[in-house]
Design a protein around this motif. Sequence first.
Motif, short mmCIF file in Angstrom:
data_model
loop_
_atom_site.label_atom_id
_atom_site.label_comp_id
_atom_site.label_asym_id
_atom_site.label_seq_id
_atom_site.Cartn_x
_atom_site.Cartn_y
_atom_site.Cartn_z
N PHE A 335 66.99 33.85 19.62
CA PHE A 335 67.99 33.13 18.81
C PHE A 335 68.26 33.81 17.47
O PHE A 335 69.24 33.49 16.80
N GLY A 339 71.82 32.93 17.64
CA GLY A 339 71.98 31.69 16.87
C GLY A 339 71.81 30.45 17.72
O GLY A 339 72.02 29.33 17.25
N GLU A 340 71.43 30.65 19.00
CA GLU A 340 71.35 29.49 19.89
C GLU A 340 69.99 28.81 19.77
O GLU A 340 69.03 29.13 20.48
N THR A 341 69.90 27.92 18.83
CA THR A 341 68.69 27.13 18.63
C THR A 341 69.12 25.77 18.08
O THR A 341 70.15 25.68 17.40
N ASP A 342 68.32 24.77 18.36
CA ASP A 342 68.64 23.42 17.83
C ASP A 342 68.26 23.30 16.37
O ASP A 342 68.61 22.31 15.73
N ARG A 344 69.01 23.53 13.00
CA ARG A 344 70.34 23.73 12.39
C ARG A 344 70.28 24.73 11.24
O ARG A 344 71.20 25.53 11.05
N ALA A 347 70.25 28.12 12.91
CA ALA A 347 71.53 28.39 13.59
C ALA A 347 72.62 28.70 12.57
O ALA A 347 73.40 29.64 12.73
N GLN A 348 72.67 27.91 11.49
CA GLN A 348 73.69 28.13 10.45
C GLN A 348 73.50 29.48 9.77
O GLN A 348 74.46 30.20 9.51
N ASP A 351 74.48 32.24 12.19
CA ASP A 351 75.93 32.26 12.40
C ASP A 351 76.64 32.95 11.22
O ASP A 351 77.50 33.80 11.41
N CYS A 436 70.82 17.73 11.97
CA CYS A 436 69.99 18.53 12.90
C CYS A 436 69.50 17.66 14.04
O CYS A 436 69.29 16.47 13.87
#
Length: 511
Positions: A335, A339-342, A344, A347-348, A351, A436
């Motif tokens: 990730f 960026g594919e993770t829960d 937040r 991920a932010q 991204d 999140c």
Amino acid sequence: MLGDQLSTALASLRDVGRPDATVLMMEVWDEATYVRHHKKKIALIFSAMRHFAGELRDAGWRVDYVTLDDPDNTGSFTGEVVRAAERLDASAIRTVAGGEYRVRQDQETWEQRTGLPTDILEDDRFVCPLADFFTWANARSEHRMEYFYRDTRRRTGLLMTADAKPAGGKWNFDHDNRDTPPRGVNYPSPERFEPDTITRDVLALVGARFGKHFGDLEPFALPVTRAQALVGLKHFVATALPDFGRYQDAMIAGQDYLFHSSLSLCLNLGLLSPIEVCEAAVAAYERGDAPINAVEGFVRQIIGWREYIRGMYWWDMPQFATRNALKATRPLPEFYWTGETDMRCVAQSVDQTRREAYAHHIQRLMVLGNFALLAGIDPAQVSDWYLVVYFDAYEWAELPNVVGMSQFADGGMIASKPYVSSGAYIDRMSDYCGRCRYDVKKKTGPDACPFNALYWDFLARHERRFRPNARMRNMYGTWDRFGPERQAEYRASATAFLDTLEPAAKGWARG
Ligand SMILES: Cc1cc2nc3c(=O)[nH]c(=O)nc-3n(C[C@H](O)[C@H](O)[C@H](O)COP(=O)(O)OP(=O)(O)OC[C@H]3O[C@@H](n4cnc5c(N)ncnc54)[C@H](O)[C@@H]3O)c2cc1C
Ligand code: SF4
């Protein structure tokens, strides 16, 4: 002239008659791919180089510029220097020492490879000469930035009163710099620059040749000339500097830059000098346009942290690159690239890194770095990631920040304690947690914020090393009060989470 030496004040251009010299500049495959840099970063460097070559020509220099797609391009600095020495019938080589150890090693071979006398000059665009830094470092067993910074303030006279006291009565105003911005604040954004023909050509080249590298190439709006860099500096001083200090640690979703300057890009390329940037900030303070806590904080980042980090890099290389004091071996999770993770916050930050090739210091340190350190990820893999993804990432700046400050893999040369936190810190400094999928208030279990259990698991794993550290006494006091049952819950929750991490596919960082 190397790609991060784009300054007419460069030592190698001084005292040279323009008709007598040719400036060699080269875009080489090895540099763009020794790690697979973010597409935007490659485009930035090539475009800035091409613009700078044009400016040198306009100023009367003869420039020999080798483009990446030149069919004769050998793909390496050394190969191109050897080729140019013959092509130009050169009698001597003058160059400024590369910022990275690897490049400096290359330069050392040029004399023997070309048979020409080769002068490798010190890079005096930095405020502190390396010899002075080594004297400072060799005289101490502890190398804290703060003391180095005070010496540099004295050396430069920046923010010093006529009677040699720090302006505002204190060396450091960090204590005032921990606020989260209230709702309704108008966030500034850095100046954006429309790509011209030169940049558009480079974007096409990078898209075609480096399409599989991480990151978005477009939109591209970064400064690529000194004139644009100066516009960006002026814009920062006018719009963001006054609040730079107090909101320095804040993180807000959708606000990529907040009150940060994004000037690392221009400083590291050579488009701006550290002193002129600091002088612009100090002038704003003297005019009453920016408060002391903001200006001191900003100046400290540049003549303190930036110089100190560079000094520590050269002081410890080549060992720095392989340090792993905490013996962390877990592979970097996928990730970091997707960026594919829960989570937040992660991920932010990923991204934004993918879009902008930028994240500010606290995202780098207290989200992405914090997670890697808590999860026990191999510092060499973490370091490769940082070197790839940020537009300001050159090894001299990146490695000590990642391996030292962020991952504590240097065993505490740079940081006196590890920069770790549970979710509570991220919640306090950001607006990430509200939306999140994890609950920042929950401590263990599948819905709890992973940073919480990982934090205590990290302290437990490294208890022998960190319990004696006076600055960590409170943390271990809390851990002790949990008692064995709760401690076991934390550790089981951390293990369950770590077991879900999927290692990154090979080839993202190195081909
Ligand atoms: C894990 C990690 C990796 C980092 N990697 C890099 C890197 O590859 N290259 C890089 O230039 N910086 C790096 N930094 C330092 C810092 O995060 C960036 O310099 C900063 O985020 C750049 O954004 P800015 O220009 O908006 O900075 P601002 O917040 O506006 O700060 C002003 C300037 O201070 C300097 N600065 C501040 N902190 C540091 C520091 N710790 N080291 C060096 N310079 C500093 C930069 O030149 C920066 O432009 C890293 C920090 C961490 C924690
Ligand atoms: S709850 Fe935890 S994982 Fe989610 S954003 Fe907050 S700190 Fe990050």
